[in-house]
Write a protein that holds these residues in place. Structure first.
Motif, short mmCIF file in Angstrom:
data_model
loop_
_atom_site.label_atom_id
_atom_site.label_comp_id
_atom_site.label_asym_id
_atom_site.label_seq_id
_atom_site.Cartn_x
_atom_site.Cartn_y
_atom_site.Cartn_z
N LYS A 129 56.59 -0.79 -34.78
CA LYS A 129 57.51 -1.68 -34.00
C LYS A 129 57.04 -2.05 -32.62
N ALA A 130 56.48 -0.79 -32.08
CA ALA A 130 55.99 -1.01 -30.83
C ALA A 130 54.57 -2.04 -30.87
N ASP A 131 53.72 -1.77 -32.01
CA ASP A 131 52.75 -2.86 -31.88
C ASP A 131 53.00 -4.21 -32.33
N ALA A 132 54.00 -4.34 -33.05
CA ALA A 132 54.82 -5.52 -33.52
C ALA A 132 55.12 -6.36 -32.46
N SER A 133 55.87 -5.71 -31.48
CA SER A 133 56.24 -6.29 -30.45
C SER A 133 55.15 -6.73 -29.26
N ILE A 134 54.07 -6.07 -29.01
CA ILE A 134 53.02 -6.30 -28.47
C ILE A 134 52.09 -7.57 -28.89
N SER A 136 53.38 -9.87 -30.80
CA SER A 136 54.06 -11.02 -30.71
C SER A 136 53.69 -11.64 -29.19
N ASP A 137 53.67 -10.81 -28.43
CA ASP A 137 53.31 -11.23 -26.83
C ASP A 137 52.01 -11.90 -26.68
N LYS A 155 49.90 -4.93 -20.09
CA LYS A 155 50.45 -4.08 -20.88
C LYS A 155 49.36 -2.95 -21.41
#
Length: 640
Positions: A129-134, A136-137, A155
């Motif tokens: 979940k954390a990697d998916a968010s980054i 996307s960024d 980040k």
């Protein structure tokens, strides 16, 4: 036009061009002399090594003569932060003071630039979940960035994200990539080639050096002058970056890429599942075999070295079997071909580990949570520097800590550079008036169990009187933990507590900012805090160092060096100089400008009791040495 000596005197004068662009400016005679020395040396195409004491202003001291001579310059610094400081602070000041525009470009390694192709390939892969968010960024940044510099996101990237969104020299498709015209690495390289000054870090410089025969991988252009700033740790970095490393984590990521490529190709995965299963079993056996070994260990010290090598052979056979099975049906696309090249590189590494051909290499293992890396590290890097000096007109090596025992012999011996000019420009700070050094004589031996608790208890009255404002440097992470635990014990029995910050609580830069903004604060850190941090004025007035930072003989690199020299020679020729340079760096954290005052406490009295101690002590900044603890407390009282 002013002649050269008068030009430098005028430029650095308190009424000169530079002074109008710096607040509270004070002229430093050493800075003027350094600029003149470099100007003369570059004119004569010499290589020079300079120790520029803290406060000299070494950056402008070397920039001014080089820019004035209109040379093509490469500046290599220790870190990316120092690169940014040069670009954002030092060069703008120099350009304003000289009323001169010159083209400066910052160049980083591949892993600092987004890769269109890899981001496109990984857009549908599963991440946490954390990697998916980054991720996307990252996709958002890709649409608007001009440089592709990952630092623009501000980040921290996990290893998985870095692997997914940046390229390496092994997996880059180069001219075959459909995004080559938009490639951020290519754009950065073009900017560097057109610039008059290129700022890199040591990592990139050595990476480029070891790819010198590979035009596709070379990022750096030819230059007239190379400056190595913060050159005191250059030798260790040269060994590190010239190492060849087998990483099980990196290999797994390459195989994950390959699986993804196979899924999207006409080949498919069906024919390879048994090979991947055998590989996974071999890797799990390898990791299980070393689970009880130290975190870092020389390979020859492994308790089951023969079995260890047998597992490496199994892994090598697995990879060869996989490559042959993929090649058999054909239809290999460019991505699969790039993955195969990476796997062949791993196979060659494994061959060199199993049957090493070079005797002057350290072979060592490093363990992580679910992976290992095996390093082939040369312990003699003299040839690197002689080759570098031969290919450039001039080179400048500089740092605040270059000498040991008041000479450059250690640096010359490690680099193999003999025909060089050396010079020391002393710090302009009045250490004897503004700084005390206190060495307690009654503490336990540094290797005894109660050493850390005794040192904290001893220093506590000074820390409380100083209202915190204390940097506590240790020589190990275990030391950080023991010191922090003792402070916690003291806090629990006192109403007026100290604010304790310890390495690992936050990223280092955030810890430093928290320290600056906090009251009654003690910052505890290991080697990453011994250099490269500026805590000026009242932010830091008490420095505590637990003990002399000797390198452990169990360290695999040290172990390899001891095997090349007899132990007595190693201790005096290498261990003492290494310890001296680290002590100079650590002590240098206390006094950072003309008005700074403070106290340093060293908990290790071997510096006075042992035969080697005087050699280390006389190399340190000339703080006033005081025996009486009351004198320390009185000095702190006067600072309040």
């Amino acid at each position: 036009m002013l002649d050269k000596p008068n030009f430098f005197d005028h430029f650095f004068d308190e009424k000169g061009p530079l002074a109008s662009h710096l607040s509270n400016y004070q002229k430093r005679d050493g800075q003027v002399q350094m600029a003149q020395f470099i100007d003369e040396s570059v004119t004569l195409k010499k290589t020079v090594v300079i120790e520029a004491g803290t406060g000299i202003g070494k950056t402008l001291g070397y920039l001014l003569p080089l820019v004035r001579q209109n040379k093509k310059i490469i500046i290599s610094t220790a870190t990316k932060n120092l690169q940014e400081q040069l670009l954002e602070k030092d060069f703008p000041i120099l350009q304003k003071a000289l009323k001169l525009n010159f083209n400066v470009s910052i160049l980083k390694g591949r892993s600092n630039y987004l890769c269109h192709h890899r981001i496109n390939n990984h857009s549908k892969m599963f991440f946490s979940k954390a990697d998916a968010s980054i991720f996307s960024d990252v996709e958002g940044l890709l649409k608007k960035t001009n440089t592709g510099d990952v630092a623009e996101l501000k980040k921290n990237f996990s290893g998985n994200i870095t692997h997914a969104v940046t390229s390496t020299s092994e997996n880059c498709l180069f001219g075959d990539c459909k995004f080559s015209n938009d490639c951020f690495v290519n754009k950065a390289r073009r900017r560097a080639h057109s610039a008059e000054v290129i700022v890199v870090n040591h990592h990139l410089f050595f990476s480029d050096f070891f790819n010198e025969n590979d035009d596709a991988n070379n990022l750096l252009p030819k230059s007239d002058v190379i400056v190595f700033d913060e050159a005191h740790n250059l030798i260790d970095l040269a060994m590190l970056y010239s190492s060849k490393v087998f990483s099980s984590l990196k290999l797994n990521r390459v195989l994950d890429d390959l699986i993804n490529h196979l899924k999207n190709s006409v080949i498919g995965l069906e024919n390879f599942s048994m090979i991947f299963n055998r590989y996974n079993f071999s890797i799990s056996q390898l990791l299980d075999l070393v689970k009880d070994e130290p975190q870092k260990i020389s390979l020859y010290k492994l308790s089951q070295l023969t079995t260890f090598k047998d597992h490496l052979i199994e892994i090598m056979n697995n990879l060869e079997e996989l490559i042959n099975a993929i090649k058999e049906p054909g239809f290999i696309n460019k991505d699969i071909d790039a993955s195969i090249k990476e796997l062949n590189n791993f196979i060659e590494l494994l061959k060199n580990i199993i049957n090493p051909s070079e005797k002057k290499n350290a072979l060592w293992l490093e363990k992580f949570n679910n992976s290992i890396s095996i390093h082939i590290t040369p312990v003699d890097v003299k040839g690197i520097f002689s080759k570098t000096t031969a290919s450039n007109d001039s080179m400048v090596f500089t740092s605040a800590t270059m000498t040991t025992n008041n000479n450059f012999d250690y640096f010359k011996d490690l680099t193999g550079l003999k025909d060089i000019e050396t010079r020391v420009f002393e710090s302009p700070f009045n250490y004897e008036k503004n700084a005390l050094l206190h060495i307690p004589m009654g503490l336990p031996n540094p290797n005894e169990k109660d050493f850390f608790s005794s040192l904290v208890d001893y220093a506590y009255p000074a820390i409380k009187l100083n209202k915190g404002r204390t940097l506590f440097l240790t020589t190990s992470l275990n030391g950080v933990e023991q010191v922090a635990n003792q402070f916690e014990f003291i806090n629990n029995r006192n109403a007026d507590t100290l604010n304790i910050l310890r390495q690992g609580m936050l990223p280092n830069q955030l810890l430093i900012e928290e320290f600056k903004n906090s009251q009654n604060c003690v910052l505890i850190g290991s080697f990453s805090f011994w250099e490269g941090i500026d805590l000026i004025g009242d932010n830091l007035t008490l420095l505590i160092i637990d003990k002399l930072p000797f390198k452990s003989p169990d360290d695999p690199i040290v172990d390899a060096k001891i095997n090349l020299l007899n132990e007595k020679d190693f201790f005096m020729k290498s261990q003492i100089p290494m310890t001296t340079l680290l002590m100079k760096q650590g002590m240098g954290r206390l006094i950072r400008n003309f008005s700074d005052k403070g106290v340093a406490i060293l908990g290790d009295n071997r510096i006075q009791k042992k035969y080697y101690g005087k050699q280390i002590l006389k190399s340190l900044p000339p703080f006033q040495l005081v025996e009486d603890y009351n004198q320390v407390l009185n000095f702190i009282e006067e600072l309040r």
